[in-house]
Design a protein around this motif. Structure first.
Motif, short mmCIF file in Angstrom:
data_model
loop_
_atom_site.label_atom_id
_atom_site.label_comp_id
_atom_site.label_asym_id
_atom_site.label_seq_id
_atom_site.Cartn_x
_atom_site.Cartn_y
_atom_site.Cartn_z
N CYS A 196 -4.34 -0.02 -4.53
CA CYS A 196 -2.99 0.13 -3.97
C CYS A 196 -2.78 1.54 -3.43
O CYS A 196 -1.87 2.27 -3.85
CB CYS A 196 -1.93 -0.22 -5.02
SG CYS A 196 -0.24 -0.28 -4.36
N MET A 197 -3.61 1.93 -2.49
CA MET A 197 -3.49 3.26 -1.90
C MET A 197 -4.18 3.24 -0.54
O MET A 197 -5.08 2.42 -0.28
CB MET A 197 -4.12 4.33 -2.80
CG MET A 197 -5.56 4.05 -3.18
SD MET A 197 -6.20 5.19 -4.41
CE MET A 197 -6.11 6.73 -3.53
N TRP A 198 -3.75 4.16 0.34
CA TRP A 198 -4.35 4.28 1.66
C TRP A 198 -5.64 5.09 1.58
O TRP A 198 -5.86 5.85 0.62
CB TRP A 198 -3.37 4.93 2.63
CG TRP A 198 -2.20 4.07 2.98
CD1 TRP A 198 -0.94 4.16 2.47
CD2 TRP A 198 -2.18 2.98 3.90
NE1 TRP A 198 -0.12 3.19 3.01
CE2 TRP A 198 -0.86 2.45 3.91
CE3 TRP A 198 -3.13 2.39 4.72
CZ2 TRP A 198 -0.48 1.37 4.70
CZ3 TRP A 198 -2.76 1.32 5.52
CH2 TRP A 198 -1.46 0.82 5.51
N GLU A 199 -6.45 4.98 2.60
CA GLU A 199 -7.73 5.68 2.63
C GLU A 199 -7.56 7.19 2.74
O GLU A 199 -8.42 7.96 2.33
CB GLU A 199 -8.57 5.17 3.80
CG GLU A 199 -7.91 5.35 5.15
CD GLU A 199 -8.81 5.01 6.31
OE1 GLU A 199 -10.04 5.07 6.12
OE2 GLU A 199 -8.30 4.69 7.39
N SER A 208 -13.94 -1.81 -5.55
CA SER A 208 -12.78 -1.51 -6.39
C SER A 208 -12.45 -0.03 -6.49
O SER A 208 -11.36 0.30 -6.93
CB SER A 208 -13.01 -2.06 -7.81
OG SER A 208 -13.35 -3.42 -7.78
N TYR A 209 -13.37 0.85 -6.11
CA TYR A 209 -13.15 2.29 -6.23
C TYR A 209 -13.38 2.94 -4.88
O TYR A 209 -14.27 2.56 -4.13
CB TYR A 209 -14.09 2.89 -7.28
CG TYR A 209 -13.96 2.28 -8.64
CD1 TYR A 209 -12.88 2.56 -9.46
CD2 TYR A 209 -14.91 1.39 -9.11
CE1 TYR A 209 -12.76 2.00 -10.72
CE2 TYR A 209 -14.79 0.81 -10.37
CZ TYR A 209 -13.72 1.12 -11.15
OH TYR A 209 -13.61 0.54 -12.39
N MET A 227 -9.06 -0.31 -1.26
CA MET A 227 -7.67 0.08 -1.04
C MET A 227 -6.71 -0.94 -1.64
O MET A 227 -5.71 -0.59 -2.28
CB MET A 227 -7.41 0.24 0.46
CG MET A 227 -8.05 1.46 1.09
SD MET A 227 -8.03 1.41 2.90
CE MET A 227 -6.32 1.03 3.22
N ILE A 228 -7.00 -2.22 -1.43
CA ILE A 228 -6.13 -3.27 -1.96
C ILE A 228 -6.21 -3.29 -3.49
O ILE A 228 -5.20 -3.51 -4.17
CB ILE A 228 -6.53 -4.62 -1.36
CG1 ILE A 228 -6.23 -4.63 0.15
CG2 ILE A 228 -5.79 -5.77 -2.03
CD1 ILE A 228 -6.72 -5.85 0.87
N LEU A 236 0.81 -1.21 0.00
CA LEU A 236 0.00 0.00 0.00
C LEU A 236 0.85 1.27 0.00
O LEU A 236 0.38 2.33 -0.41
CB LEU A 236 -0.93 -0.01 1.22
CG LEU A 236 -2.00 -1.10 1.24
CD1 LEU A 236 -2.76 -1.08 2.55
CD2 LEU A 236 -2.96 -0.97 0.07
N THR A 237 2.09 1.16 0.47
CA THR A 237 2.98 2.33 0.52
C THR A 237 3.88 2.40 -0.71
O THR A 237 4.72 3.30 -0.81
CB THR A 237 3.83 2.28 1.79
OG1 THR A 237 3.01 1.85 2.89
CG2 THR A 237 4.39 3.64 2.16
#
Length: 776
Positions: free
Chosen positions: A378-381, A719-720, A374-375, A311-312
């Motif tokens: 590939c990004m944090w909330e 997914s979004y 998020m998965i 995620l980072t």
């Protein structure tokens, strides 16, 4: 005495083999036949994104294509060989001569029935000379058959046996044929047959059943380990909402990520050193110091560190990257299991409120869905949802938030004109900008229509205590940015306003009040869901006296209209919104007015005929309405069965997820919740086949107390990360009507009279018996 005859020639045994081979070949062909994803015409036209992540993903897919092509060719070859063998076996079976069932001496002697004795003798001499064993063309078996046939036709006793028993030798013992060759039961091959039998039925079959059983008892019906399911029950059964980071710890603690349960996860001596170095330098918030079980298990710590690195956007070495790919592929299934566990906890807490099971909060459900998005992205909330578009950086997003504009989501960016979008992304090249547009072409835009009613009831729009409320949700998916008019800015015309009105939260008022308000007020511009309401500037507004006069006239007309309709509007209840057209509602409103005026008309004289006619018309209307309701119910049941059958085969739209290792399809969750109490009313329903239009039905019991309740229909994506606004509706619950028992009063009185009459007859019989005994 009965005799058993085996298939010496192999004719019947070949039929047995052919049937068994076809029984295996047909299902094997069905399951092994390669199936490719059928792309629609819309998907083939849309340009594919060429960002770095999508290129890596397509390259990885291309490397697998030769292997998949070879496997496909091997499958085709195996299926072709199987059907060729089946064709050869069929040809051999149907061309094989079967033994004659009926003994016919005329056929053996090759003469016609009714031939004279001289012709029979002449044909016998000819054939005996031809097939005599001493001749070159001799055949002993054929010679014996000819002699036996000649005897059956010339000897009186043999002819009599043939005519009565079908055999010149007389009656024979009953025989049973078995479609097996005799060599199978012969003494020479009995040992091999016994060994094969023992190997198949006493070794191979019990071993296969045992392996399947001991593996299946470890997994649930969703192919999730039961240990993982119990872990989720333990971790999610808590008061209050569970945040995303805690859910991430719970997810990565699954036993599917342990090397003991998965062969794709490898334990290496160097993993601890590499991960500890990555955590120190790039993952300060990984929270590896937790000592609570099961978060402190080695596989949980490793999986949590890999997920944080993913995620980072921290690069990983090759072996750890392979472990991460397996974790990411397994995560959607585990997240769906977490939602199933939350559903079971919700239902269990409603049924048994005193068993110590806490009701999960709505935020916990939504955080699980957010974690899934998020998965996928590939990004944090905490990051901006605009990072879902390719080639965007933090430096470019600084221009999205200024004093003049505030663009927070992809929907806000799509609402801009072509010039504004290109000006904001002026640092991107034309190819990169086309990638952004390609993603926006495939980005979803949902239109939601909500209809609340009670099925199988006379008054579907009237909700009473204890009734089962059905919320019918219709989802319509359209692309966020159309390809044809992507260069044009969205115009604020009447059609656009009406479309936005349907997407906005559901109105809580009845249709009559809506019509009244439309007459009172002019249609104003509706702000979009993602836009902030604009403030009016201070100072005097420009208006004319004509405008004021027009407003006064409209106000007077609307006031007169309200006065005429006040009596009816006060009696009507605020029902849940429906999706009927305005014409249907107007006709129903007129019928209600006629029904209200009806009793006043009947006070006039000579109204009996009109009453009878109106009753007949009403009965016909009721019959027509019943037929319509029945036909609608049948259509709904057929649609439900069709969706259940095609659920696994249906697919939705592909998701732009460049960092997710596999191709991902859109999945939506629809549910009903109470935002004030933070509880789930109708548990989430999974929608995985939304291509254009999809209908979902959510059911829940009405509250036990009458009153007004504010609920919301929520639609979430897996997914979004863009949030979709809720669709609130008001549920007015009334007291249930008492069941009318007047129709059974007469029946109960008759039964009571019959019982009293029977009791009196019995008393009279007893008194007669007593008098007779006294006389005696």
């Amino acid at each position: 005495m009965a005799q058993i005859e085996y298939d010496e020639s192999g004719a019947t045994f070949s039929y047995f083999l052919l049937s068994a081979f076809a029984f295996l070949l047909i299902p094997i062909t069905y399951f092994l036949w390669p199936r490719g994803a059928v792309k629609s015409a819309e998907e083939t036209v849309v340009r594919v994104c060429q960002c770095d992540g999508c290129i890596r993903k397509s390259h990885k897919k291309d490397t697998k294509k030769p292997r998949e092509l070879w496997w496909r060719r091997i499958r085709y070859a195996c299926i072709a060989i199987g059907w060729i063998l089946f064709a050869l076996m069929s040809y051999r079976t149907f061309t094989m001569e079967l033994e004659t069932v009926e003994y016919d001496p005329y056929e053996i002697l090759e003469i016609s029935r009714g031939a004279e004795m001289a012709e029979i003798r002449r044909q016998y001499r000819k054939l005996s000379l031809l097939y005599h064993p001493d001749k070159d063309t001799g055949n002993q078996d054929k010679f014996m058959k000819i002699a036996k046939a000649y005897e059956a036709l010339t000897d009186e006793e043999s002819r009599k046996n043939w005519e009565e028993y079908g055999n010149p030798d007389g009656p024979r013992a009953t025989s049973f044929g078995i479609a097996l060759p005799s060599w199978i039961v012969s003494q020479e091959s009995s040992i091999w047959v016994l060994l094969i039998y023992v190997g198949l039925f006493m070794v191979a079959l019990p071993t296969a059943v045992g392996v399947w059983w001991y593996r299946s008892i470890k997994y649930s019906t969703a192919n999730v380990l039961l240990d993982t399911q119990r872990l989720y029950f333990y971790c999610l059964n808590r008061k209050g909402a569970v945040d995303v980071k805690t859910l991430l710890m719970v997810l990565t603690s699954a036993f599917e990520f342990s090397s003991r349960h998965s062969s794709k996860i490898k334990e290496r001596p160097t993993d601890d050193a590499v991960l500890s170095e990555i955590i120190k330098t790039s993952l300060p918030y990984c929270n590896m110091k937790v000592q609570q079980q099961p978060f402190c298990y080695p596989h949980a710590r490793k999986s949590r560190a890999l997920m944080h690195a993913y995620l980072t956007h921290v690069p990983l070495p090759g072996p750890l990257n392979e472990d991460l790919q397996h974790i990411l592929i397994t995560s959607p299934m585990l997240l769906q299991e977490m939602l199933s566990v939350l559903k079971e906890l919700t239902v269990f807490s409603m049924i048994y409120p005193k068993r110590g099971v806490t009701t999960p909060a709505v935020e916990t459900f939504e955080n699980v869905m957010k974690l899934s998005a998020m998965i996928a992205q590939c990004m944090w909330e905490t990051q901006s949802s605009l990072f879902q578009l390719p080639h965007l950086t933090a430096e470019q997003l600084r221009h999205f938030h200024t004093r003049k504009r505030h663009i927070h989501s992809v929907n806000d960016f799509a609402a801009l004109s072509k010039e504004q979008r290109r000006k904001l992304l002026k640092t991107l090249t034309d190819a990169e900008y086309q990638d952004v547009l390609a993603v926006m072409f495939s980005y979803p835009s949902l239109k939601v229509v909500v209809d609340v009613k009670v099925l199988d009831d006379e008054e579907q729009n009237k909700i009473t205590v204890g009734s089962v409320v059905t919320v019918a949700v219709e989802l319509t998916r359209t692309p966020l940015l159309e390809q044809d008019n992507n260069d044009e800015a969205p115009e604020e015309d009447d059609a656009a306003v009406n479309e936005v009105e349907t997407i906005l939260p559901v109105e809580l008022e009845s249709e009559d009040k809506k019509d009244d308000k439309k007459e009172d007020k002019k249609i104003t511009k509706v702000t979009k869901a993602w836009e902030k309401p604009k403030r009016r500037k201070k100072g005097p507004t420009k208006s004319t006296t004509k405008g004021k006069a027009k407003k006064k006239v409209v106000a007077k007309q609307s006031q007169q209209h309200k006065d005429t309709e006040s009596e009816h509007s006060e009696e009507e209840d605020i029902n849940p919104p429906n999706t009927h057209s305005k014409t249907d509602h107007h006709s129903n409103h007129v019928r209600n007015r006629i029904a209200d005026i009806g009793p006043a008309v009947t006070d006039k004289p000579n109204a009996k005929n009109s009453d009878e006619e109106s009753n007949a018309e009403q009965s016909e209307e009721y019959e027509d309405d019943d037929e319509k309701e029945w036909n609608e119910l049948q259509k709904e049941m057929k649609q439900k069965n069709a969706t259940k059958i095609n659920y696994k085969q249906s697919t939705s739209w592909p998701v732009h997820a460049p960092f997710f290792p596999e191709e991902k399809q859109e999945v939506w969750w629809v549910y009903v919740c109470d935002r004030k109490k933070k509880i789930m009313i109708a548990c989430p329903e999974r929608v995985a086949s939304l291509r254009e239009v999809e209908k979902v039905q959510l059911q829940f019991p009405a509250p036990s107390k009458p009153g007004s309740y504010n609920y919301s229909v929520v639609v979430k994506s897996d997914s979004y990360l863009d949030t979709i606004p809720d669709f609130p509706f008001k549920l007015k619950v009334e007291e249930a009507k008492e069941i009318a028992t007047d129709q059974w009063k007469d029946l109960l009185e008759e039964e009571a009279e019959e019982e009293a009459f029977e009791d009196s007859d019995q008393e009279d019989g007893v008194s007669d018996n007593d008098s007779s005994t006294s006389d005696e």
